[in-house]
Scaffold this motif. Sequence first.
Motif, PDB file in Angstrom:
ATOM      1  N   GLU A   1       0.822  -1.285  -0.072  1.00 47.41           N
ATOM      2  CA  GLU A   1      -0.068   0.049  -0.018  1.00 47.41           C
ATOM      3  C   GLU A   1       1.029   1.271  -0.034  1.00 47.41           C
ATOM      4  O   GLU A   1       0.429   2.249  -0.768  1.00 47.41           O
ATOM      5  N   ARG A   2       1.959   1.146   0.842  1.00 47.94           N
ATOM      6  CA  ARG A   2       2.795   2.458   0.800  1.00 47.94           C
ATOM      7  C   ARG A   2       3.345   2.650  -0.213  1.00 47.94           C
ATOM      8  O   ARG A   2       3.584   3.841  -1.091  1.00 47.94           O
ATOM      9  N   HIS A   3       4.024   1.481  -1.085  1.00 47.81           N
ATOM     10  CA  HIS A   3       4.662   1.618  -2.604  1.00 47.81           C
ATOM     11  C   HIS A   3       3.523   2.454  -3.529  1.00 47.81           C
ATOM     12  O   HIS A   3       3.859   3.162  -4.236  1.00 47.81           O
ATOM     13  N   ARG A   4       2.140   2.119  -3.380  1.00 48.43           N
ATOM     14  CA  ARG A   4       1.275   2.359  -4.426  1.00 48.43           C
ATOM     15  C   ARG A   4       0.973   3.880  -4.172  1.00 48.43           C
ATOM     16  O   ARG A   4       0.851   4.853  -4.998  1.00 48.43           O
ATOM     17  N   GLU A   5       0.984   4.349  -2.817  1.00 45.47           N
ATOM     18  CA  GLU A   5       0.830   5.436  -2.591  1.00 45.47           C
ATOM     19  C   GLU A   5       1.744   6.456  -2.716  1.00 45.47           C
ATOM     20  O   GLU A   5       1.655   7.705  -3.320  1.00 45.47           O
ATOM     21  N   THR A   6       3.228   6.036  -2.697  1.00 48.88           N
ATOM     22  CA  THR A   6       4.179   6.740  -3.051  1.00 48.88           C
ATOM     23  C   THR A   6       3.988   7.179  -4.614  1.00 48.88           C
ATOM     24  O   THR A   6       4.386   8.205  -5.066  1.00 48.88           O
ATOM     25  N   HIS A   7       3.860   5.977  -5.332  1.00 52.64           N
ATOM     26  CA  HIS A   7       3.701   6.281  -6.714  1.00 52.64           C
ATOM     27  C   HIS A   7       2.677   7.208  -7.186  1.00 52.64           C
ATOM     28  O   HIS A   7       2.845   8.247  -8.084  1.00 52.64           O
ATOM     29  N   LEU A   8       1.680   7.196  -6.420  1.00 53.38           N
ATOM     30  CA  LEU A   8       0.513   8.215  -6.662  1.00 53.38           C
ATOM     31  C   LEU A   8       0.978   9.491  -6.451  1.00 53.38           C
ATOM     32  O   LEU A   8       0.662  10.434  -7.098  1.00 53.38           O
ATOM     33  N   ARG A   9       1.598   9.543  -5.281  1.00 54.25           N
ATOM     34  CA  ARG A   9       2.353  11.102  -4.680  1.00 54.25           C
ATOM     35  C   ARG A   9       2.935  11.519  -5.762  1.00 54.25           C
ATOM     36  O   ARG A   9       3.053  12.701  -6.039  1.00 54.25           O
ATOM     37  N   LEU A  10       4.036  10.604  -6.545  1.00 52.46           N
ATOM     38  CA  LEU A  10       4.795  11.184  -7.472  1.00 52.46           C
ATOM     39  C   LEU A  10       3.933  11.915  -8.812  1.00 52.46           C
ATOM     40  O   LEU A  10       4.225  12.771  -9.380  1.00 52.46           O
ATOM     41  N   THR A  11       2.922  11.073  -8.864  1.00 58.85           N
ATOM     42  CA  THR A  11       2.160  11.353 -10.062  1.00 58.85           C
ATOM     43  C   THR A  11       1.547  12.743  -9.883  1.00 58.85           C
ATOM     44  O   THR A  11       1.496  13.359 -10.733  1.00 58.85           O
ATOM     45  N   PHE A  12       1.121  12.868  -8.732  1.00 64.83           N
ATOM     46  CA  PHE A  12       0.561  14.188  -8.450  1.00 64.83           C
ATOM     47  C   PHE A  12       1.559  15.337  -8.559  1.00 64.83           C
ATOM     48  O   PHE A  12       1.139  16.468  -9.106  1.00 64.83           O
ATOM     49  N   THR A  13       2.669  15.022  -8.201  1.00 71.58           N
ATOM     50  CA  THR A  13       3.701  16.113  -8.318  1.00 71.58           C
ATOM     51  C   THR A  13       3.980  16.515  -9.627  1.00 71.58           C
ATOM     52  O   THR A  13       4.175  17.479 -10.179  1.00 71.58           O
ATOM     53  N   CYS A  14       4.136  15.510 -10.551  1.00 66.69           N
ATOM     54  CA  CYS A  14       4.268  15.639 -11.929  1.00 66.69           C
ATOM     55  C   CYS A  14       3.273  16.542 -12.442  1.00 66.69           C
ATOM     56  O   CYS A  14       3.682  17.302 -13.194  1.00 66.69           O
ATOM     57  N   LEU A  15       1.960  15.936 -12.279  1.00 64.65           N
ATOM     58  CA  LEU A  15       0.847  16.839 -12.888  1.00 64.65           C
ATOM     59  C   LEU A  15       0.917  18.063 -12.456  1.00 64.65           C
ATOM     60  O   LEU A  15       0.449  19.185 -13.118  1.00 64.65           O
TER      61      LEU A  15
END
Length: 373
Positions: free
Chosen positions: A320-334
């Motif tokens: 879950e942490r792995h997925r949350e961090t991936h999503l967090r990086l997506t947000f910053t890029c967007l």
Amino acid sequence: FFLDSPPPEDADLRLAPLSVPDELNGFRLLSLDENEIWWPESAAEEGAGKDEGAARIEVDELAAGDKWDPELARTVLEKNRTVLERFDESLELPQFRSPPITRVGQVSFRPLLVMRKLLYLQSIRMWALSRSGDDAGAFREGLKAVRFGHRSEAAGGPLIGYLVGSAVKTTALTNLDRLITGTKLGAEALQPVLRALPSFATGREVLADCFKAEYAFEVLYSDAVSAGEVPSPSPPDLMGGRPLPWPWSSRIFFLPNSSKRLLAAAYRGLLPGVTALPPWKEIEYPKLFGPPVNPWFPGRNGVGRHAINDVARTIERTIERHRETHLRLTFTCLILALKCHKTVRGTLPARLDELVPEYLGELCYFSLVDPFA
């Protein structure tokens, strides 16, 4: 009832040994003694006239950019000049690998505490540049903090190291988000940051290697319990936090090889889901452990079975942490891509597709998916 099984065949769950010379390994920075980092908890001794609690809170606020004390920031950075130079050097070294663990007593949480303080120092350095009007330098230092978390995730140690590295990266990305919101830099100056960010997405093979390192540690722990070097695992949740009955302190209810076989089966069942390409589906955990353990009588290998269930829950939290961090990086890029678009055109795009390929390359755009979708 008390007869143990043969040990598992687990070559497929073992990491290939990797020897990295110290002079090429950035992870050696984390072998710093925590006392080598000057921390304002001792500010009263330096004549600053602040009590320890107040100083600690102030440094946390400095690192988050919530409040700013230029004199304290200057003092922290100056006192830790040498530490920050070593930090910069470590990120440029070709390897960043945790040393292999060969015994349970070798595990230390000291590097994790050092990581936290290094993140704070780097964050203060970023905000100091931003406050002085050097946003380009602030973004440069912010990316270093993200890279530090990213390299720590991939250091090849047990899961606790991965989780702390992930937390470092998430905090660094949060700081970048705030920097993006307030910056007056144009799109041309921001695009190098936007191009760099997708490289910090942690690959699925990294997480699989961390699980293998965790498996090796759990095997070592089983051997240490069997040899009487460490006590049997005694989960307090079975009795609502009350002391467990005497069988839980007896090693006769812990069969090390049987526990290892359960552990190997669990990891083999989970790794295919871990290494799947996004978007990820819900992980289906193998049903290996039988009925719930009776707290008054553990039964055959009851201590081991319950301990492995705890490991499975840790694995679930890590995924879950792995997925949350991936999503967090997506947000910053967007967020950054949207900032660039608005800076140039004066408005936000009607659709995210309008950001491709000018601000988000096609490969980047399609790899930055919602991992929970």
